[in-house]
Design an enzyme around this catalytic site. Structure first.
Site, PDB file in Angstrom:
ATOM      1  N   LEU A  26       0.843  -1.197   0.000  1.00  0.00           N
ATOM      2  CA  LEU A  26       0.000   0.000   0.000  1.00  0.00           C
ATOM      3  C   LEU A  26       0.878   1.247   0.000  1.00  0.00           C
ATOM      4  CD1 LEU A  26      -2.423  -1.183   2.805  1.00  0.00           C
ATOM      5  CD2 LEU A  26      -3.082  -0.838   0.423  1.00  0.00           C
ATOM      6  N   TYR A 181       2.721   0.223 -14.087  1.00  0.00           N
ATOM      7  CA  TYR A 181       4.097   0.672 -13.942  1.00  0.00           C
ATOM      8  C   TYR A 181       4.972  -0.090 -14.953  1.00  0.00           C
ATOM      9  CZ  TYR A 181       1.856   2.769  -9.958  1.00  0.00           C
ATOM     10  OH  TYR A 181       0.987   3.493  -9.184  1.00  0.00           O
TER      11      TYR A 181
END
Length: 357
Positions: A26, A181
């Protein structure tokens, strides 16, 4: 409800975990100057040491690739030292911790990287969100297409990050191949429009991932390396023409690496693509399979009991409940997350969520 399956031990590569309630990675944007993990992060992770495994937040493998302004790195000695204080704190409470190693790719921004243009497999910008910078929220820019001869340096950067993660005392690493990403950008054909050795068919689009996996395994051994994928997630303008086919092919090919686990995000934040990617992942991948996105304790327990998963990674519920395994075991109510503090600096909404009384 007893949740016996969820609360049972499981072997994850070289590790034996006391429960199957994992803490998902996270991003919390609490690193200090220089992308150095500080004491506040140590407190946060130590509070959550009862997780079967903590998978730490996305961490920059290579300097100059910031996508979140205050995210941590693992490329400097100060960062290694900061993470070592964190792993020591987690281990002191009996926990286990993996570091998620990451390159932001086209999600990076010049305002976060001394003016440098971000890089990606193809010059295609993110259009469905904005990035937080010191000058406020900004649109993403069009990235520069990486040349094939630049990719070995990126592989070397991941290998160096893997070595640094070992020096920092982590128990294993997870490669971030999800959420738009760099690794994910190469994998999915909506972001990878290049030709040559790293574009076109999936065998080529997966080449960079496989090179990074081999370099990481050389450092850690396969049984201490995991991988996260998000074949459906539309976050960061991601899309694939055949997410189920991508998942099926990758899950089979990954068996040749002997990884500790495969961590799959099963859905799409934007609900644009809907499919079952967990069933082919389970059918094809031989080692431990971790599910993520939207599981509650009951669904997670049932999936583990039925052999569909080996463990479940909980995100927001672990963010707001530092003692999540104890709460699940007791059938206790959960703290409500405070979304407005997810990415703000300081302890509020970070280390001030209470444990059970």
């Amino acid at each position: 409800m007893a949740y016996d399956a969820l609360l049972s031990p499981v072997k994850l590569g070289a590790l034996t975990l006391p429960n199957r309630i994992l803490m998902a990675p996270l991003t919390r944007c609490r690193a200090e100057d220089g992308h150095v993990p500080g004491p506040l992060m140590a407190e946060y992770y130590a509070q959550r040491a009862s997780a079967g495994l903590i998978i730490a937040e996305a961490t920059m493998a290579i300097e100059g690739n910031s996508a979140f302004w205050r995210e941590p790195g693992i490329y400097s000695q100060a960062q290694v030292d900061g993470w070592k204080r964190i792993t020591d704190a987690v281990h002191a409470k009996g926990g286990r911790m993996a570091l998620q190693i990451w390159h932001g790719g086209r999600a990076c921004h010049p305002l976060l990287n001394d003016g440098a243009t971000p890089v990606a497999p193809s010059p295609i910008a993110i259009t469905n969100s904005q990035v937080m910078t010191p000058e406020g929220m900004q649109p993403y820019v069009t990235p520069r297409e990486l040349r094939d001869d630049e990719l070995p340096k990126i592989v070397d950067g991941f290998a160096a990050a893997a070595r640094n993660a070992k020096a920092a005392g982590f128990d294993m690493i997870e490669l971030h191949g999800a959420n738009g990403y760099l690794i994910d950008e190469f994998l999915r054909d909506g972001a990878n429009r290049r030709g040559g050795a790293y574009g076109g068919p999936i065998e080529n689009r997966a080449r960079l991932l496989f090179e990074i996996l081999r370099a990481s395994i050389d450092v850690w051994g396969a049984d201490r390396v995991g991988l996260r994928l998000s074949p459906l997630n539309g976050y960061n303008s991601m899309l694939d023409s055949d997410p189920v086919g991508l998942t099926t092919w990758l899950a089979g090919e990954l068996n040749t690496f002997g990884l500790a686990y495969l961590h799959v995000m099963r859905g799409d934040f934007f609900q644009q693509q809907k499919a079952d990617v967990m069933t082919p992942a389970r059918a094809r991948f031989a080692n431990a399979l971790i599910g993520n996105m939207g599981y509650d304790a009951a669904e997670a327990d049932a999936a583990i009991h039925d052999g569909k998963l080996d463990a479940v990674a909980f995100g927001v519920n672990f963010l707001a409940n530092p003692d999540l395994p104890a709460r699940i075991a007791a059938g206790a109510p959960l703290n409500a997350p405070r979304q407005e503090t997810f990415y703000t600096p300081g302890p509020e909404g970070y280390t001030d969520y209470p444990a059970m009384g």
